[in-house]
Design a protein around this motif. Sequence first.
Motif, short mmCIF file in Angstrom:
data_model
loop_
_atom_site.label_atom_id
_atom_site.label_comp_id
_atom_site.label_asym_id
_atom_site.label_seq_id
_atom_site.Cartn_x
_atom_site.Cartn_y
_atom_site.Cartn_z
N PHE A 172 0.84 -1.20 0.00
CA PHE A 172 0.00 0.00 0.00
C PHE A 172 0.87 1.25 0.00
O PHE A 172 0.63 2.19 -0.76
CB PHE A 172 -0.93 0.01 1.21
CG PHE A 172 -1.86 1.18 1.24
CD1 PHE A 172 -3.01 1.19 0.48
CD2 PHE A 172 -1.57 2.28 2.03
CE1 PHE A 172 -3.85 2.28 0.50
CE2 PHE A 172 -2.41 3.38 2.06
CZ PHE A 172 -3.55 3.37 1.29
N ILE A 173 1.89 1.27 0.84
CA ILE A 173 2.80 2.42 0.89
C ILE A 173 3.55 2.56 -0.43
O ILE A 173 3.69 3.67 -0.96
CB ILE A 173 3.77 2.29 2.08
CG1 ILE A 173 3.00 2.43 3.39
CG2 ILE A 173 4.89 3.31 2.01
CD1 ILE A 173 3.78 2.04 4.62
N TYR A 174 4.02 1.47 -0.97
CA TYR A 174 4.74 1.50 -2.25
C TYR A 174 3.84 2.04 -3.36
O TYR A 174 4.26 2.89 -4.16
CB TYR A 174 5.23 0.09 -2.59
CG TYR A 174 5.97 0.01 -3.90
CD1 TYR A 174 7.25 0.51 -4.03
CD2 TYR A 174 5.37 -0.56 -5.02
CE1 TYR A 174 7.92 0.46 -5.24
CE2 TYR A 174 6.03 -0.63 -6.23
CZ TYR A 174 7.31 -0.12 -6.33
OH TYR A 174 7.96 -0.18 -7.53
N ALA A 175 2.61 1.56 -3.43
CA ALA A 175 1.68 2.02 -4.48
C ALA A 175 1.30 3.48 -4.27
O ALA A 175 1.16 4.22 -5.24
CB ALA A 175 0.44 1.14 -4.49
N SER A 176 1.15 3.90 -3.04
CA SER A 176 0.77 5.29 -2.77
C SER A 176 1.85 6.25 -3.26
O SER A 176 1.54 7.32 -3.77
CB SER A 176 0.55 5.50 -1.27
OG SER A 176 -0.55 4.73 -0.84
N LYS A 177 3.10 5.88 -3.08
CA LYS A 177 4.18 6.74 -3.53
C LYS A 177 4.21 6.84 -5.05
O LYS A 177 4.58 7.87 -5.61
CB LYS A 177 5.53 6.22 -3.02
CG LYS A 177 5.71 6.40 -1.55
CD LYS A 177 7.06 5.89 -1.10
CE LYS A 177 7.23 6.06 0.40
NZ LYS A 177 8.52 5.55 0.86
N ASP B 69 0.84 9.10 -6.89
CA ASP B 69 0.49 10.45 -6.49
C ASP B 69 0.17 11.28 -7.74
O ASP B 69 0.44 10.89 -8.86
CB ASP B 69 1.62 11.09 -5.69
CG ASP B 69 2.91 11.22 -6.49
OD1 ASP B 69 3.05 10.49 -7.48
OD2 ASP B 69 3.77 12.03 -6.10
#
Length: 60
Positions: A33-38, A41
């Motif tokens: 989730f963190i990887y995809a959010s970055k 954007d």
Amino acid sequence: MNKYFALTLTEIGIGKVELAVIGLVILIFPILFIYASKNLDAKGVFEWMMEKPNDWIGKK
């Protein structure tokens, strides 16, 4: 009188395989989730659109 009520994992129908899958998802989901959010954007999407204007949806 006992006020607490609970079912065991066996009574619910969750076995070792299901527990392993649940544990794996709990560990991997936040990282992905963190990887995809970055990478998703607004700035990143805008830069992609400017690099490849012919790949836009509806452009064809």
